[in-house]
Design an enzyme around this catalytic site. Structure first.
Site, PDB file in Angstrom:
ATOM      1  N   LYS A 173       0.844  -1.191   0.000  1.00 48.11           N
ATOM      2  CA  LYS A 173       0.000   0.000   0.000  1.00 48.11           C
ATOM      3  C   LYS A 173       0.883   1.245   0.000  1.00 48.11           C
ATOM      4  O   LYS A 173       1.813   1.345   0.801  1.00 48.11           O
ATOM      5  CB  LYS A 173      -0.885   0.002   1.251  1.00 48.11           C
ATOM      6  CG  LYS A 173      -1.797  -1.219   1.335  1.00 48.11           C
ATOM      7  CD  LYS A 173      -2.516  -1.304   2.671  1.00 48.11           C
ATOM      8  CE  LYS A 173      -1.611  -1.622   3.829  1.00 48.11           C
ATOM      9  NZ  LYS A 173      -2.313  -1.962   5.075  1.00 48.11           N
ATOM     10  N   THR A 208      -6.953   9.348   8.682  1.00 47.53           N
ATOM     11  CA  THR A 208      -6.704   8.065   8.015  1.00 47.53           C
ATOM     12  C   THR A 208      -6.592   6.904   9.006  1.00 47.53           C
ATOM     13  O   THR A 208      -6.062   5.849   8.675  1.00 47.53           O
ATOM     14  CB  THR A 208      -5.403   8.136   7.184  1.00 47.53           C
ATOM     15  OG1 THR A 208      -4.333   8.496   8.071  1.00 47.53           O
ATOM     16  CG2 THR A 208      -5.503   9.139   6.060  1.00 47.53           C
ATOM     17  N   GLY A 210      -7.271   3.741  10.564  1.00 52.37           N
ATOM     18  CA  GLY A 210      -8.056   2.559  10.194  1.00 52.37           C
ATOM     19  C   GLY A 210      -8.151   2.289   8.701  1.00 52.37           C
ATOM     20  O   GLY A 210      -8.875   1.370   8.291  1.00 52.37           O
ATOM     21  N   THR A 211      -7.418   3.033   7.871  1.00 52.59           N
ATOM     22  CA  THR A 211      -7.505   2.781   6.415  1.00 52.59           C
ATOM     23  C   THR A 211      -7.040   1.371   6.063  1.00 52.59           C
ATOM     24  O   THR A 211      -7.659   0.683   5.248  1.00 52.59           O
ATOM     25  CB  THR A 211      -6.655   3.791   5.593  1.00 52.59           C
ATOM     26  OG1 THR A 211      -5.384   3.915   6.207  1.00 52.59           O
ATOM     27  CG2 THR A 211      -7.320   5.138   5.474  1.00 52.59           C
ATOM     28  N   GLY A 212      -5.922   0.946   6.688  1.00 45.54           N
ATOM     29  CA  GLY A 212      -5.370  -0.382   6.371  1.00 45.54           C
ATOM     30  C   GLY A 212      -6.287  -1.502   6.833  1.00 45.54           C
ATOM     31  O   GLY A 212      -6.508  -2.489   6.119  1.00 45.54           O
ATOM     32  N   CYS A 213      -6.853  -1.332   8.038  1.00 47.43           N
ATOM     33  CA  CYS A 213      -7.787  -2.347   8.569  1.00 47.43           C
ATOM     34  C   CYS A 213      -8.989  -2.457   7.644  1.00 47.43           C
ATOM     35  O   CYS A 213      -9.437  -3.568   7.291  1.00 47.43           O
ATOM     36  CB  CYS A 213      -8.288  -1.932   9.953  1.00 47.43           C
ATOM     37  SG  CYS A 213      -6.983  -1.635  11.149  1.00 47.43           S
TER      38      CYS A 213
END
Ligand SMILES: Nc1ncnc2c1ncn2[C@@H]1O[C@H](COP(=O)(O)OP(=O)(O)O)[C@@H](O)[C@H]1O
Ligand SMILES: Cc1ncc(COP(=O)(O)O)c(N)n1
Length: 264
Positions: A173, A208, A210-213
């Site tokens: 990412k 941002t 929690g974007t990856g979760c």
């Protein structure tokens, strides 16, 4: 209805971890189940405490889920220590879990450590071999490949380096590094290998958390629904972009996403 399991940590402020995953799964029309690995006392400004769940109790939760409502996909997030990793890996093997998406969560956006240093090896040797897809951000990919990532070319090199010892697909990412939010996917499966770039326009929103979760949970939902890897990632990226663009602004630090953006 597709059933999706999140194995992750609880975020008391509701922006990341288990809470982000449940919101994402509901927004995708999936049935959400959870196995909690740790409780975090956390908000948008930082992680202020971590209370581990005993590995035996993580196993107990996994037994309850897999023997009753078998998940169509599994997302793994914060796993924290080697003992918990060992318990998860054993149960996923025992039940032959499928469509496993592993977000190798190491450090929170706000800076808190979410994986102990001595657990990185266990993550690599016990959990990664079970995953169909891993979704490291730039710092996590640097840790897995062993060199710095400063360009799109480095992202490709990193994915190939990780692929030397890992047989599944890899999504690196780009959220942390660039003007753009381009992500790079190296697909490795029974059919062979393929490289795909997902271009993303950087949305001007500092919230941002929690974007990856959210991305990994959305990919799990899409795989559960039968999407092929490329499509699952593209749709998940669009979901994160929509939830960021809705411009929710909560808390005093990096705030959470708006999972209700499709409802308005
Ligand atoms: N400001 C942004 N605008 C658009 N997309 C973003 C932005 N920040 C992150 N993303 C996207 O969100 C997803 C999660 O990426 P990233 O923030 O790098 O992961 P993590 O939350 O694990 O650190 C990726 O698809 C990334 O491209
Ligand atoms: C329980 C938990 N799991 C994962 C993250 C990472 O999320 P982010 O990198 O967006 O802060 C987090 N902050 N808390």
């Amino acid at each position: 209805m597709k059933k999706v399991l999140s194995i992750a940590g609880s975020d008391s402020s509701g922006g990341a971890g288990i809470q982000a995953d449940i919101k994402t799964m509901i927004a995708h029309g999936s049935y959400a189940m959870t196995v909690i690995t740790v409780l975090t006392a956390q908000n948008t400004t930082g992680v202020y405490g971590i209370s581990e769940v005993a590995p035996e109790f993580v196993e107990n939760q996994l037994d309850c889920v897999f023997t009753d409502i078998f998940p169509d996909a599994v997302k793994i997030g914060m796993v924290y220590n080697a003992a918990i990793i060992h318990s998860i890996a054993g149960k996923l093997k025992q039940y032959q879990a499928r469509n496993i998406v592993l977000d190798p969560v190491m450090v929170a956006t706000s800076g808190g450590r979410l994986l102990s240093d001595d657990s990185i090896e266990s993550l690599k040797t016990e959990l990664m071999p079970l995953a169909d897809l891993i979704t490291p951000n730039i710092p996590e990919a640097e840790c897995l490949c062993g060199f710095g990532i400063h360009s799109r070319l480095d992202m490709v090199r990193a994915a190939k380096e990780i692929a030397a010892t890992y047989a599944g697909s890899i999504l690196i990412k780009g959220g942390h590094l660039f003007e753009s939010a381009d992500d790079f996917l190296l697909i490795q499966d029974r059919k062979g290998s393929e490289e795909v770039w997902f271009p993303g326009t950087k949305i001007d929103n500092p919230n941002t958390h929690g974007t990856g979760c959210t991305l990994s949970a959305a990919i799990a939902c899409n795989l559960a629904a039968g999407a092929e890897m490329k499509v699952a990632v593209k749709k998940a990226k669009d979901y994160v972009s929509g939830a960021l663009a809705a411009n929710l602004d909560l808390g005093q630090g990096s705030g959470p996403l708006d999972h209700g953006f499709q409802l308005t």
